[in-house]
Motif scaffolding. Structure first.
Motif, PDB file in Angstrom:
ATOM      1  N   SER A 105      -6.134   0.017  -1.393  1.00 23.78           N
ATOM      2  CA  SER A 105      -5.240   1.108  -1.791  1.00 23.78           C
ATOM      3  C   SER A 105      -5.401   1.518  -3.241  1.00 23.78           C
ATOM      4  O   SER A 105      -4.707   2.419  -3.710  1.00 23.78           O
ATOM      5  CB  SER A 105      -3.779   0.707  -1.536  1.00 23.78           C
ATOM      6  OG  SER A 105      -3.409  -0.377  -2.368  1.00 23.78           O
TER       7      SER A 105
ATOM      8  N   SER B  76       0.827  -1.213   0.000  1.00 23.05           N
ATOM      9  CA  SER B  76       0.000   0.000   0.000  1.00 23.05           C
ATOM     10  C   SER B  76       0.855   1.254   0.000  1.00 23.05           C
ATOM     11  O   SER B  76       0.547   2.243  -0.677  1.00 23.05           O
ATOM     12  CB  SER B  76      -0.929  -0.001   1.220  1.00 23.05           C
ATOM     13  OG  SER B  76      -1.908  -1.014   1.111  1.00 23.05           O
TER      14      SER B  76
ATOM     15  N   HIS C 100      -8.289  -3.816  -4.498  1.00 23.52           N
ATOM     16  CA  HIS C 100      -7.635  -3.625  -3.206  1.00 23.52           C
ATOM     17  C   HIS C 100      -7.972  -2.256  -2.643  1.00 23.52           C
ATOM     18  O   HIS C 100      -8.227  -1.306  -3.393  1.00 23.52           O
ATOM     19  CB  HIS C 100      -6.114  -3.766  -3.346  1.00 23.52           C
ATOM     20  CG  HIS C 100      -5.402  -3.815  -2.031  1.00 23.52           C
ATOM     21  ND1 HIS C 100      -4.774  -2.713  -1.480  1.00 23.52           N
ATOM     22  CD2 HIS C 100      -5.224  -4.839  -1.158  1.00 23.52           C
ATOM     23  CE1 HIS C 100      -4.233  -3.062  -0.319  1.00 23.52           C
ATOM     24  NE2 HIS C 100      -4.488  -4.327  -0.099  1.00 23.52           N
TER      25      HIS C 100
ATOM     26  N   ASN D 268      -9.865   4.397   2.267  1.00 22.59           N
ATOM     27  CA  ASN D 268      -8.420   4.463   2.142  1.00 22.59           C
ATOM     28  C   ASN D 268      -7.988   5.852   1.690  1.00 22.59           C
ATOM     29  O   ASN D 268      -8.762   6.594   1.099  1.00 22.59           O
ATOM     30  CB  ASN D 268      -7.957   3.394   1.144  1.00 22.59           C
ATOM     31  CG  ASN D 268      -6.458   3.306   1.006  1.00 22.59           C
ATOM     32  OD1 ASN D 268      -5.882   3.895   0.094  1.00 22.59           O
ATOM     33  ND2 ASN D 268      -5.815   2.593   1.913  1.00 22.59           N
TER      34      ASN D 268
END
Length: 415
Positions: free
Chosen positions: A126, A97, A124, A132
């Protein structure tokens, strides 16, 4: 590895460490993002480099006393270049990340546009999830897989890019069981003059071994984790052409990190060195062969695999067609009680909460490290199915647990 010194200083932590060693020895690790490193990697990560600040890069540090830190980082970089064929490598990111953050900070401005795969379809956090940093700093839209086939809809991705006009397209996934056509994604990026970031966190080792197509030399940036299928020190890596080297390095330090974790970089160097040995290619191929065998046996039991199978190290199982009233979390918890550790996972077209989804994800990197072959993985599939079919039957869970004990004793891990 002994924890005698830790026990003298802190018995409570020693208890936890010894408990974790026992847990790993006595269970089957099938979380697709986990693996078991060698004792050499663990020893490197617990070295005196944990004491050393080394802000900057080899030969250009802000502190003195970095000659051996420089040696270790240069070894990691040179070995990474040999493994993946990259022009420029940064081995300092603390995680995959963080590596993605380094790329975003290096080439994007706040409010720029990211096009990436939806989390419930195998993406994902990230890559732009609202929880995020990427989803909070940048404008994000997400493409999907074809819910009927489970494969990436490359034409749909191309059309979405034309409509959204992103500044960067992200490929690479956390729960996608098929090989990625990085060339087609690059074509979509070229069509809208966008960067292409290929996140190979899960398949880093498979790419290094040549059992999965490489995005290096295709995508503008390639990021990855160094502890999943590559079995090196825990952390991240960024690869790119020399034209982006200065921007990427500045985005990692001082842009998003301070001093690198040099003990982890040492683990990366050792793990990359191990991956350069001929045996690693055999390991990577066996990892894929084991996943294929696992998936095929699960299908024989009537379970539905997203995309119908796998080309890599993981299988994604949709429980809804065969067990519509059973959730992935129920299965995860029952399997963990039986000694098989995998994770509940969303599936394309998810109808439940991400906290209690309709699927499970199972990987073979850890099993392969223990020495499992296809036959052993087929038996593991049999055990998984028994629990899937009766997750609340204590007798079934106990029966599976007994067999797991036998298998972990046969395929030993850490002494």
């Amino acid at each position: 590895m002994s924890y005698e010194t830790v026990r003298e200083a802190d018995p409570a932590v020693a208890d936890a460490l010894e408990g974790e060693r026992g847990r790993q020895n006595d269970t089957l690790a099938m979380i697709a993002s986990e693996n078991h490193v060698s004792e050499a990697v663990m020893e490197a990560q617990s070295s005196e480099l944990t004491n050393k600040y080394a802000e900057g890069y080899p030969g250009e540090r802000y502190y003195g006393g970095c000659e051996y830190a420089d040696d270790v980082e240069e070894l990691a970089i040179d070995r990474a270049k040999e493994l993946w064929g990259a022009d420029h490598v940064n081995v300092q990111p603390h995680s995959g990340s963080q590596a993605n953050m380094g790329v975003y900070l290096g080439v994007l401005e706040p409010g720029d546009k990211i096009l990436s795969l939806d989390l419930t379809h195998g993406g994902h956090l990230s890559h732009g999830h609202p929880a995020n940093f990427a989803g909070q700093v940048y404008e994000v839209e997400q493409y999907k897989v074809d819910e009927e086939t489970g494969y990436i809809d490359y034409e749909g991705l191309h059309d979405h890019a034309e409509e959204f006009d992103p500044d960067i397209i992200v490929s690479g996934y956390s729960a996608y069981p098929r090989e990625v056509d990085f060339e087609r994604i690059q074509e979509a990026a070229d069509a809208v003059d966008a960067y292409h970031l290929a996140d190979i966190a899960h398949i880093t080792g498979l790419v290094a071994a040549g059992v999965h197509e490489s995005p290096v030399g295709v995508a503008d940036f390639v990021t990855g984790s160094t502890h999943k299928t590559i079995r090196a020190g825990r952390g991240g890596i960024i690869m790119c052409d020399e034209e982006y080297a200065d921007d990427i390095d500045a985005a990692v330090f001082p842009g998003s990190q301070g001093g690198p974790l040099m003990h982890n970089v040492a683990g990366k160097a050792v793990g990359f060195g191990e991956a350069l040995a001929p045996e690693f290619e055999q390991y990577a191929q066996q990892t894929v062969d084991n996943a294929v065998a696992l998936g095929e046996r699960l299908k024989e039991h009537g379970l539905s695999l997203v995309s119908g199978g796998t080309d890599n190290h993981l299988v994604l199982i949709d429980l809804r067609p065969s067990h519509p009233d059973t959730t992935g979390k129920e299965v995860e918890e029952a399997l963990e009680e039986a000694g098989i550790v995998l994770n509940a996972n969303t599936v394309p077209g998810e109808t439940r909460s991400a906290f209690n989804p309709s699927g499970i994800r199972a990987g073979t990197p850890g099993l392969t490290t223990r020495g499992f072959d296809e036959d052993a993985c087929r038996e593991v599939a049999d055990l998984i199915y028994k629990v899937v079919d009766a997750p609340h039957d204590d007798d079934v869970v106990a029966e599976v647990s007994d067999r797991v004990d036998e298998m972990t004793n046969e395929y030993t891990l850490y002494e």
